[in-house]
Design a protein around this motif. Sequence first.
Motif, PDB file in Angstrom:
ATOM      1  N   HIS A 198       0.839  -1.197   0.000  1.00 44.26           N
ATOM      2  CA  HIS A 198       0.000   0.000   0.000  1.00 44.26           C
ATOM      3  C   HIS A 198       0.880   1.255   0.000  1.00 44.26           C
ATOM      4  O   HIS A 198       1.678   1.455   0.923  1.00 44.26           O
ATOM      5  CB  HIS A 198      -0.922   0.009   1.214  1.00 44.26           C
ATOM      6  CG  HIS A 198      -1.798  -1.214   1.290  1.00 44.26           C
ATOM      7  ND1 HIS A 198      -2.886  -1.393   0.471  1.00 44.26           N
ATOM      8  CD2 HIS A 198      -1.720  -2.325   2.067  1.00 44.26           C
ATOM      9  CE1 HIS A 198      -3.455  -2.556   0.749  1.00 44.26           C
ATOM     10  NE2 HIS A 198      -2.765  -3.142   1.705  1.00 44.26           N
ATOM     11  N   PRO A 199       0.759   2.118  -1.001  1.00 42.80           N
ATOM     12  CA  PRO A 199       1.625   3.304  -1.079  1.00 42.80           C
ATOM     13  C   PRO A 199       1.537   4.224   0.125  1.00 42.80           C
ATOM     14  O   PRO A 199       2.477   4.966   0.396  1.00 42.80           O
ATOM     15  CB  PRO A 199       1.128   4.012  -2.351  1.00 42.80           C
ATOM     16  CG  PRO A 199       0.480   2.956  -3.156  1.00 42.80           C
ATOM     17  CD  PRO A 199      -0.130   2.010  -2.168  1.00 42.80           C
ATOM     18  N   ARG A 200       0.429   4.193   0.847  1.00 41.41           N
ATOM     19  CA  ARG A 200       0.299   5.088   1.998  1.00 41.41           C
ATOM     20  C   ARG A 200       1.176   4.660   3.176  1.00 41.41           C
ATOM     21  O   ARG A 200       1.415   5.451   4.099  1.00 41.41           O
ATOM     22  CB  ARG A 200      -1.164   5.174   2.457  1.00 41.41           C
ATOM     23  CG  ARG A 200      -1.719   3.883   3.036  1.00 41.41           C
ATOM     24  CD  ARG A 200      -3.151   4.073   3.503  1.00 41.41           C
ATOM     25  NE  ARG A 200      -3.722   2.856   4.060  1.00 41.41           N
ATOM     26  CZ  ARG A 200      -4.324   1.911   3.361  1.00 41.41           C
ATOM     27  NH1 ARG A 200      -4.419   2.043   2.044  1.00 41.41           N
ATOM     28  NH2 ARG A 200      -4.821   0.839   3.939  1.00 41.41           N
ATOM     29  N   HIS A 201       1.670   3.419   3.157  1.00 42.25           N
ATOM     30  CA  HIS A 201       2.525   2.943   4.240  1.00 42.25           C
ATOM     31  C   HIS A 201       3.958   3.416   4.002  1.00 42.25           C
ATOM     32  O   HIS A 201       4.471   3.354   2.890  1.00 42.25           O
ATOM     33  CB  HIS A 201       2.488   1.423   4.333  1.00 42.25           C
ATOM     34  CG  HIS A 201       1.164   0.886   4.763  1.00 42.25           C
ATOM     35  ND1 HIS A 201       0.760  -0.405   4.528  1.00 42.25           N
ATOM     36  CD2 HIS A 201       0.144   1.468   5.446  1.00 42.25           C
ATOM     37  CE1 HIS A 201      -0.451  -0.595   5.023  1.00 42.25           C
ATOM     38  NE2 HIS A 201      -0.843   0.536   5.580  1.00 42.25           N
ATOM     39  N   GLU A 202       4.587   3.883   5.055  1.00 47.06           N
ATOM     40  CA  GLU A 202       5.944   4.414   4.969  1.00 47.06           C
ATOM     41  C   GLU A 202       6.754   3.990   6.202  1.00 47.06           C
ATOM     42  O   GLU A 202       6.205   3.504   7.171  1.00 47.06           O
ATOM     43  CB  GLU A 202       5.929   5.948   4.882  1.00 47.06           C
ATOM     44  CG  GLU A 202       6.278   6.505   3.510  1.00 47.06           C
ATOM     45  CD  GLU A 202       7.696   6.188   3.071  1.00 47.06           C
ATOM     46  OE1 GLU A 202       8.506   5.707   3.887  1.00 47.06           O
ATOM     47  OE2 GLU A 202       8.011   6.409   1.892  1.00 47.06           O
ATOM     48  N   GLY A 203       8.066   4.206   6.121  1.00 45.99           N
ATOM     49  CA  GLY A 203       8.943   3.994   7.256  1.00 45.99           C
ATOM     50  C   GLY A 203       9.905   2.838   7.077  1.00 45.99           C
ATOM     51  O   GLY A 203       9.681   1.930   6.260  1.00 45.99           O
ATOM     52  N   PRO A 204      11.001   2.837   7.825  1.00 52.88           N
ATOM     53  CA  PRO A 204      12.051   1.821   7.673  1.00 52.88           C
ATOM     54  C   PRO A 204      11.589   0.407   7.995  1.00 52.88           C
ATOM     55  O   PRO A 204      12.213  -0.558   7.546  1.00 52.88           O
ATOM     56  CB  PRO A 204      13.138   2.292   8.642  1.00 52.88           C
ATOM     57  CG  PRO A 204      12.437   3.174   9.621  1.00 52.88           C
ATOM     58  CD  PRO A 204      11.346   3.847   8.849  1.00 52.88           C
ATOM     59  N   ALA A 205      10.500   0.256   8.754  1.00 52.88           N
ATOM     60  CA  ALA A 205      10.021  -1.088   9.085  1.00 52.88           C
ATOM     61  C   ALA A 205       9.585  -1.862   7.846  1.00 52.88           C
ATOM     62  O   ALA A 205       9.534  -3.097   7.869  1.00 52.88           O
ATOM     63  CB  ALA A 205       8.864  -1.000  10.081  1.00 52.88           C
ATOM     64  N   LEU A 206       9.280  -1.146   6.756  1.00 50.95           N
ATOM     65  CA  LEU A 206       8.844  -1.832   5.538  1.00 50.95           C
ATOM     66  C   LEU A 206       9.917  -2.759   4.977  1.00 50.95           C
ATOM     67  O   LEU A 206       9.606  -3.732   4.289  1.00 50.95           O
ATOM     68  CB  LEU A 206       8.429  -0.812   4.476  1.00 50.95           C
ATOM     69  CG  LEU A 206       7.173   0.009   4.778  1.00 50.95           C
ATOM     70  CD1 LEU A 206       6.933   1.022   3.671  1.00 50.95           C
ATOM     71  CD2 LEU A 206       5.954  -0.897   4.936  1.00 50.95           C
ATOM     72  N   ARG A 207      11.176  -2.469   5.240  1.00 48.28           N
ATOM     73  CA  ARG A 207      12.244  -3.311   4.701  1.00 48.28           C
ATOM     74  C   ARG A 207      12.769  -4.320   5.722  1.00 48.28           C
ATOM     75  O   ARG A 207      13.756  -5.008   5.468  1.00 48.28           O
ATOM     76  CB  ARG A 207      13.386  -2.449   4.171  1.00 48.28           C
ATOM     77  CG  ARG A 207      14.099  -1.620   5.212  1.00 48.28           C
ATOM     78  CD  ARG A 207      15.192  -0.787   4.560  1.00 48.28           C
ATOM     79  NE  ARG A 207      15.916  -0.002   5.555  1.00 48.28           N
ATOM     80  CZ  ARG A 207      16.893   0.852   5.266  1.00 48.28           C
ATOM     81  NH1 ARG A 207      17.255   1.034   4.009  1.00 48.28           N
ATOM     82  NH2 ARG A 207      17.505   1.526   6.213  1.00 48.28           N
ATOM     83  N   THR A 208      12.109  -4.429   6.881  1.00 47.32           N
ATOM     84  CA  THR A 208      12.497  -5.401   7.895  1.00 47.32           C
ATOM     85  C   THR A 208      12.226  -6.821   7.404  1.00 47.32           C
ATOM     86  O   THR A 208      11.123  -7.115   6.944  1.00 47.32           O
ATOM     87  CB  THR A 208      11.738  -5.152   9.208  1.00 47.32           C
ATOM     88  OG1 THR A 208      12.020  -3.834   9.670  1.00 47.32           O
ATOM     89  CG2 THR A 208      12.131  -6.166  10.267  1.00 47.32           C
ATOM     90  N   PRO A 209      13.200  -7.724   7.503  1.00 46.90           N
ATOM     91  CA  PRO A 209      12.959  -9.107   7.056  1.00 46.90           C
ATOM     92  C   PRO A 209      11.854  -9.779   7.847  1.00 46.90           C
ATOM     93  O   PRO A 209      11.698  -9.536   9.056  1.00 46.90           O
ATOM     94  CB  PRO A 209      14.310  -9.792   7.317  1.00 46.90           C
ATOM     95  CG  PRO A 209      15.311  -8.681   7.339  1.00 46.90           C
ATOM     96  CD  PRO A 209      14.599  -7.503   7.926  1.00 46.90           C
ATOM     97  N   LEU A 210      11.066 -10.600   7.160  1.00 45.80           N
ATOM     98  CA  LEU A 210      10.034 -11.370   7.849  1.00 45.80           C
ATOM     99  C   LEU A 210      10.702 -12.349   8.817  1.00 45.80           C
ATOM    100  O   LEU A 210      11.723 -12.976   8.513  1.00 45.80           O
ATOM    101  CB  LEU A 210       9.199 -12.146   6.845  1.00 45.80           C
ATOM    102  CG  LEU A 210       8.123 -11.383   6.064  1.00 45.80           C
ATOM    103  CD1 LEU A 210       7.351 -12.360   5.187  1.00 45.80           C
ATOM    104  CD2 LEU A 210       7.170 -10.658   6.989  1.00 45.80           C
ATOM    105  N   ALA A 211      10.074 -12.513   9.980  1.00 45.39           N
ATOM    106  CA  ALA A 211      10.617 -13.399  10.981  1.00 45.39           C
ATOM    107  C   ALA A 211      10.307 -14.867  10.696  1.00 45.39           C
ATOM    108  O   ALA A 211      10.937 -15.769  11.230  1.00 45.39           O
ATOM    109  CB  ALA A 211      10.098 -13.027  12.372  1.00 45.39           C
ATOM    110  N   THR A 212       9.309 -15.104   9.833  1.00 44.59           N
ATOM    111  CA  THR A 212       8.906 -16.476   9.531  1.00 44.59           C
ATOM    112  C   THR A 212       9.121 -16.771   8.067  1.00 44.59           C
ATOM    113  O   THR A 212       9.214 -15.873   7.227  1.00 44.59           O
ATOM    114  CB  THR A 212       7.412 -16.685   9.865  1.00 44.59           C
ATOM    115  OG1 THR A 212       6.624 -15.736   9.129  1.00 44.59           O
ATOM    116  CG2 THR A 212       7.158 -16.475  11.347  1.00 44.59           C
TER     117      THR A 212
END
Length: 225
Positions: A208-222
């Motif tokens: 979703h383009p409205r989502h922002e921030g460095p957490a978007l590139r955090t690797p999935l834990a699972t």
Amino acid sequence: MCGRFIQATTGEVLAERFQLATPPDLAPRYNVAPSQPVGAVRIAAGGVREFVPLRWGLIPSWSPEPRTAYSTINARAETVAEKPTYRQAFRRRRCLIPADGFYEWVKLGARNQPYCITPADGQPMAFAGLWERWERDGPVIESCTILVTQANALVAPIHDRMPAILNPADEARWLDPAATDPAALRPLLAPCPPERLRLWPVSSHVNHPRHEGPALRTPLATSVS
């Protein structure tokens, strides 16, 4: 293709990396989407490099309206020199689009799993780009497209295309206004070596383009397999 990417490097680092006289003033962005402004490096009057905002989605100068009937966020490296939409920009208006990563999606059953792809050395890279200036009765829009090429061995399992990431040693040549021969420029658009990149799955929040921030590139834990 390239439909989302990251521009998060500070202005000071960009100024040093891309030989800019003045550090650009920009906020970090982790989910740059089509039609939004993106930062680009191009040659200005006098031969100096400048950092400018360009709308993502190229509008040809000859277009009667500030939009097109088809997507122009990406241009194929193999045909860009011949396509009417891009051929003049390819010869005269090339730019660098700094990026700290991009996203691609792979289909897993009924869902699409996003992956983040970044430089292995953590330094900003440069997508090969083109820019155009559109003007009619006052309004002026400067816009851009990102060139895409065949995917390298790392990206190919996710998508068959990827941005044309320039070798740093070739960036000055790409920007050089005197370089107008398509045959000499095309080799710069080959897929970058896979060892220059790394990738991992990330949350679907990036969809979703409205989502922002460095957490978007955090690797999935699972696992996503």
